[in-house]
Design an enzyme around this catalytic site. Sequence first.
Site, PDB file in Angstrom:
ATOM      1  CG  HIS A  17      30.903  -0.111  -0.376  1.00  0.00           C
ATOM      2  ND1 HIS A  17      31.491   0.275   0.804  1.00  0.00           N
ATOM      3  CD2 HIS A  17      31.502   0.627  -1.347  1.00  0.00           C
ATOM      4  CE1 HIS A  17      32.405   1.202   0.569  1.00  0.00           C
ATOM      5  NE2 HIS A  17      32.432   1.427  -0.735  1.00  0.00           N
ATOM      6  CD  GLU A  51      27.325   0.937  -0.363  1.00  0.00           C
ATOM      7  OE1 GLU A  51      27.047  -0.268  -0.146  1.00  0.00           O
ATOM      8  OE2 GLU A  51      27.851   1.687   0.479  1.00  0.00           O
ATOM      9  CG  HIS A  93      33.757  -0.962   2.956  1.00  0.00           C
ATOM     10  ND1 HIS A  93      32.616  -0.486   3.542  1.00  0.00           N
ATOM     11  CD2 HIS A  93      34.738  -0.082   3.294  1.00  0.00           C
ATOM     12  CE1 HIS A  93      32.900   0.635   4.192  1.00  0.00           C
ATOM     13  NE2 HIS A  93      34.182   0.893   4.064  1.00  0.00           N
ATOM     14  CG  ASP A 117      30.590  -3.712   3.133  1.00  0.00           C
ATOM     15  OD1 ASP A 117      31.330  -3.420   4.087  1.00  0.00           O
ATOM     16  OD2 ASP A 117      30.267  -2.889   2.252  1.00  0.00           O
TER      17      ASP A 117
END
Length: 197
Positions: free
Chosen positions: A41, A123, A159, A169
């Site tokens: 992400h 992330e 994602h 993303d």
Amino acid sequence: MAGLQSVWEGGWHRGAVRLPSPNFGPRPLGALQVVDLVVVHSISLPPGQYGTGAVQQLFTNALDWDAHPYYQQIKGLQVSAHFFIERNGRLWQFVDCDQRAWHAGQSFYRGRANCNDDSIGIELEGLEGFTFESAQYEALGELCRHLIERYPLHYVAGHEHIAPGRKQDPGPGFDWAKLSSELPVNILELPSQATPR
């Protein structure tokens, strides 16, 4: 075994800054044996601003919703990822990898729905469509190599690939071929954007 013990403490990575999130739950029965997907992400808070500490606050339900106008759009959101990699490559961990983090939402990939159940969410500090730093690719590659030692990983996807049309993303600024160069050959299957080696 000694190598694994030096990197992992249960589902916690010893090389990460540990900041436990309350936003997690148990994986469904049997899911731990099929954790075969890493979901990449991108996030920054406020969008496009880096190093604010707001991502860490969001994942621990400590974000001041009045601190920036954008936060009103996400007010009350309870989410998490297993890991967060800052622009300089610093690694944070919020959820034990043996547990289910809340990062994927409604999703479908490799023939299975509900990707939170059997994936690891990572992330990267960044903005979809923009580029990422070399230090982030290096940290992500190293983390994936360590995850391979503990889980039966086979896939890495964005994602955008597990929730097409809903999420975008990490976006076109993410260099899948660069990540591929950080990974062991023929171990993980990446999206088609990655140039085969």
